[in-house]
Design a protein around this motif. Structure first.
Motif, PDB file in Angstrom:
ATOM      1  N   PHE A  37       0.844  -1.207   0.000  1.00 29.62           N
ATOM      2  CA  PHE A  37       0.000   0.000   0.000  1.00 29.62           C
ATOM      3  C   PHE A  37       0.874   1.251   0.000  1.00 29.62           C
ATOM      4  O   PHE A  37       0.578   2.239  -0.663  1.00 29.62           O
ATOM      5  N   SER A  38       1.953   1.167   0.758  1.00 28.89           N
ATOM      6  CA  SER A  38       2.891   2.277   0.807  1.00 28.89           C
ATOM      7  C   SER A  38       3.474   2.526  -0.583  1.00 28.89           C
ATOM      8  O   SER A  38       3.582   3.668  -1.041  1.00 28.89           O
ATOM      9  N   ILE A  41       0.898   4.305  -2.716  1.00 32.49           N
ATOM     10  CA  ILE A  41       0.777   5.742  -2.421  1.00 32.49           C
ATOM     11  C   ILE A  41       1.927   6.506  -3.060  1.00 32.49           C
ATOM     12  O   ILE A  41       1.743   7.561  -3.662  1.00 32.49           O
ATOM     13  N   ARG A  44       1.420   6.740  -6.735  1.00 34.71           N
ATOM     14  CA  ARG A  44       0.296   7.631  -7.032  1.00 34.71           C
ATOM     15  C   ARG A  44       0.712   9.099  -6.889  1.00 34.71           C
ATOM     16  O   ARG A  44       0.312   9.949  -7.684  1.00 34.71           O
ATOM     17  N   VAL A  58     -16.699   0.323 -11.599  1.00 39.75           N
ATOM     18  CA  VAL A  58     -17.032   0.402 -10.180  1.00 39.75           C
ATOM     19  C   VAL A  58     -18.008  -0.698  -9.771  1.00 39.75           C
ATOM     20  O   VAL A  58     -17.889  -1.270  -8.684  1.00 39.75           O
ATOM     21  N   PHE A  62     -17.757  -2.988  -6.485  1.00 37.77           N
ATOM     22  CA  PHE A  62     -18.827  -2.814  -5.491  1.00 37.77           C
ATOM     23  C   PHE A  62     -19.455  -4.170  -5.144  1.00 37.77           C
ATOM     24  O   PHE A  62     -19.577  -4.532  -3.970  1.00 37.77           O
ATOM     25  N   ILE A 468     -11.320  -4.069   1.731  1.00 41.76           N
ATOM     26  CA  ILE A 468     -12.018  -2.848   2.149  1.00 41.76           C
ATOM     27  C   ILE A 468     -11.179  -1.622   1.806  1.00 41.76           C
ATOM     28  O   ILE A 468     -11.711  -0.576   1.457  1.00 41.76           O
ATOM     29  N   PHE A 469      -9.847  -1.747   1.854  1.00 47.23           N
ATOM     30  CA  PHE A 469      -8.980  -0.629   1.448  1.00 47.23           C
ATOM     31  C   PHE A 469      -8.747  -0.616  -0.059  1.00 47.23           C
ATOM     32  O   PHE A 469      -8.672   0.440  -0.676  1.00 47.23           O
ATOM     33  N   PHE A 471     -10.680  -1.560  -2.532  1.00 51.15           N
ATOM     34  CA  PHE A 471     -11.809  -1.126  -3.359  1.00 51.15           C
ATOM     35  C   PHE A 471     -11.837   0.391  -3.556  1.00 51.15           C
ATOM     36  O   PHE A 471     -11.782   0.862  -4.697  1.00 51.15           O
ATOM     37  N   PRO A 472     -11.900   1.193  -2.485  1.00 47.84           N
ATOM     38  CA  PRO A 472     -11.934   2.637  -2.747  1.00 47.84           C
ATOM     39  C   PRO A 472     -10.649   3.154  -3.397  1.00 47.84           C
ATOM     40  O   PRO A 472     -10.696   4.008  -4.275  1.00 47.84           O
ATOM     41  N   LEU A 473      -9.513   2.591  -2.975  1.00 47.81           N
ATOM     42  CA  LEU A 473      -8.226   3.086  -3.479  1.00 47.81           C
ATOM     43  C   LEU A 473      -8.103   2.882  -4.997  1.00 47.81           C
ATOM     44  O   LEU A 473      -7.714   3.787  -5.723  1.00 47.81           O
ATOM     45  N   LEU A 476     -12.157   3.943  -6.898  1.00 46.38           N
ATOM     46  CA  LEU A 476     -12.883   5.199  -6.724  1.00 46.38           C
ATOM     47  C   LEU A 476     -12.003   6.435  -6.678  1.00 46.38           C
ATOM     48  O   LEU A 476     -12.506   7.548  -6.707  1.00 46.38           O
ATOM     49  N   MET A 477     -10.671   6.270  -6.553  1.00 45.16           N
ATOM     50  CA  MET A 477      -9.864   7.471  -6.333  1.00 45.16           C
ATOM     51  C   MET A 477      -8.948   7.788  -7.514  1.00 45.16           C
ATOM     52  O   MET A 477      -8.268   6.958  -7.997  1.00 45.16           O
TER      53      MET A 477
END
Lengths: 477, 109
Positions: A37-38, A41, A44, A58, A62, A468-469, A471-473, A476-477
């Motif tokens: 994840f680091s 980021i 990104r 999406v 979802f 859970i992390f 999906f939005p990352l 959606l972002m």
């Protein structure tokens, strides 16, 4: 040997052993995913180039999120069923959990397959155009091929005696012949019908060649075609080619006339952000810059005019809604203004944030259909909602399907979701084991099975937690 | 009092709690998708809200589904190490931005 403390808690830790084990394992897992994840980021925030945003569908992410949450509930229900000694209920909940996991992987494979069939082209000037290859292929045609050269590279031993890659010609190139029979004349004057065994024999003979009593292996075997052949070869199969010669990765070379190497694509998106200098402050000038892009050679003046209107509309919209902000400092603005969806008709009106009136859907759809000709060819994929374009090989700096080599986004996307997918598979293995062999443990000591399911469940919740992390990352972002 | 951790009543109550939390997680997912489509003024704010909801969801999974709400001390000690190392890993990456070569080429994509 009896494993201690599988049911009762160890007095000094207050926990049964498997639970400590799984928490130690999960602790290392958190660090593994934390590091990734680091990395995400970092990539990104300091991207190598324009970062794709909103490229994943999406609704799939979802649905998969809900599926995993539901499976987290069912795996706990399976555990509670064991705690209350209802074995049949346990089996039912476990089966439901497995079904969810399988559903998740099914959706994942649909998503992955979509990526593998989606291509992006970086043009020489930095324009980027994405879409699906017409008929899923990009072929190079060689006509009037009169001679073929087989490579006989001598056997080399690689690292620790393991050899990497192909060392001599194999028979794969034969399947790209679309006109003519693979009948050749060998250097010895023999006429043969070439196949895999024949190639092996020729190479063996060339390697064992003797001249004036001394061994003198030949580097290549020259074959002459009895009739001119036509080859249609997927571009990626060539190591390199010129107007008269094509060389495959295994060293096989064909001599003829290259007559076609244009890529045909149903283009769905353009991204022109690479064309804009990093210190550009004037949005009007930036729009003028991208209006000179190579991509308009491919898409034509009609699209160029559409884009001009679209970009101007975006700028006006931004000034109205953010009067105190500088457009070129806004990632949102550049992302929306210098990329555009090429969807036609209703899809286009929905996708593009431009006023619907800008997209004269009807005339463009008609134009695209006239261009793509046989509509039934593409009906299955539905890609005829996008204009068909032809991109000359000379204009292409780089192309790839959406795999890690396409860029850092897909590299980290496949690393994160692939590793997560492997965890889902591992969880499925463990739960299948509980389902098939749980009865044996249950009959001996139901509490033992309950504990094992609890520990398996802890792992399963962790898999859910990572998603859970993710999906939005990613979506959606 | 839920001291009797082995009574059928306790497990029945647990089952209900689990369904409830599952429902909340589902609703939170819908909220995440919805809020991503709303213009909150800046993309950064959208990301912040999205991550906040994700953290709340993850906490619910960890505390309730993984029983971290009431676990033995040793588990917390193990996890304390993990948290320290994860923060360290994020910090190491963050150091990259102190590199003048990297910070010079960063563009606002």
């Amino acid at each position: 040997m009896e494993i201690p403390y599988t049911v009762k808690a160890r007095p000094d830790t207050g926990l049964y052993n498997a639970k400590i084990g799984v928490w130690l394992f999960l602790a290392s897992e958190v660090m593994l995913f934390g590091g990734l994840f680091s990395a995400y980021i970092f990539l990104r925030l300091a991207p190598e180039g324009p970062w794709p945003v909103g490229v994943l569908k999406v609704h799939w992410g979802f649905i998969n999120t809900l599926v995993l949450i539901f499976s987290s509930v069912t795996v706990l229900q399976a555990w509670l069923a064991l705690k209350t000694r209802k074995f049949n209920q346990f089996r039912m909940w476990m089966l439901a959990t497995l079904a969810c996991a399988a559903g998740f992987m099914g959706i994942k494979s649909v998503e992955y397959s979509d990526k593998f069939h989606h291509y992006g082209v970086l043009m020489q000037d930095g324009s980027n155009i994405e879409g699906h290859l017409v008929d899923n292929k990009y072929n190079v045609t060689f006509e009037n091929v009169k001679s073929v050269s087989l490579s006989t590279k001598p056997q080399e031993s690689g690292l620790f005696g393991i050899t990497f890659g192909t060392l001599a010609s194999d028979a794969k190139f034969l399947k790209y012949i679309t006109k003519g029979e693979p009948k050749f004349k060998t250097p010895a004057g023999e006429e043969i019908f070439l196949d895999s065994a024949g190639i092996k024999k020729l190479i063996k003979e060339a390697r064992e060649n003797v001249e004036d009593g001394k061994p003198k292996p030949l580097a290549a075997v020259q074959l002459t075609a009895l009739e001119p052949l036509t080859f249609e070869v997927p571009e990626g199969k060539f190591f390199d080619y010129t107007a008269t010669k094509g060389v495959f990765h295994d060293g096989t070379a064909i001599d003829g006339q290259m007559t076609h190497d244009t890529m045909h694509m149903h283009a769905d998106k353009i991204d022109l952000r690479r064309l804009i200098p990093a210190d550009e402050q004037d949005p009007e000038r930036a729009i003028q810059t991208v209006l000179k892009a190579d991509v308009w050679k491919v898409l034509g003046d009609e699209w160029k005019a559409k884009y001009h209107e679209y970009a101007t509309g975006q700028l006006k919209h931004f000034h109205e809604h953010h009067p105190d902000q500088k457009p070129m400092h806004s990632g949102d603005f550049t992302r929306h203004t210098f990329t555009m969806s090429l969807a036609l008709g209703e899809e286009g009106a929905k996708h593009a944030a431009a006023p619907a009136a800008l997209l004269d859907g009807k005339s463009l759809t008609a134009a695209a259909e006239a261009k793509s000709g046989e509509g039934e060819h593409h009906a299955a994929g539905g890609h005829h909602d996008y204009p068909e374009v032809a991109i000359k090989k000379g204009d292409i700096a780089f192309y790839s399907n959406f795999t890690p080599k396409y860029g850092n986004y897909y590299a980290i996307y496949f690393t994160l979701t692939g590793l997560h997918g492997l965890h889902v598979l591992a969880g499925m293995l463990v739960m299948t084991h509980f389902l098939l062999f749980g009865k044996r443990i249950y009959d001996k000591d139901p509490e033992h099975l309950a504990n094992r399911v609890e520990v398996g469940g802890l792992f399963w919740h962790f898999v859910d937690l990572v998603w859970i992390f993710l999906f939005p990352l990613l979506y959606l972002m | 009092m839920a001291h009797d951790h082995d009574s059928p009543e306790y497990f029945a109550k647990q089952s209900k709690t689990i369904w409830k939390i599952g429902g909340i997680l589902g609703l939170a997912t819908i909220f995440t998708v919805w809020i991503a489509t709303v213009d909150l003024g800046s993309h950064e704010l959208n990301i912040g809200v999205g991550l906040l909801v994700a953290i709340v969801k993850a906490s619910l999974v960890a505390l309730i589904f993984m029983h971290l709400k009431s676990e033995k001390g040793l588990v917390y000690k193990v996890l304390l190490f993990t948290v320290v190392f994860v923060i360290g890993l994020f910090f190491l990456t963050w150091l990259g931005f102190a590199d003048p070569l990297i910070s010079k080429v960063i563009q606002n994509y």
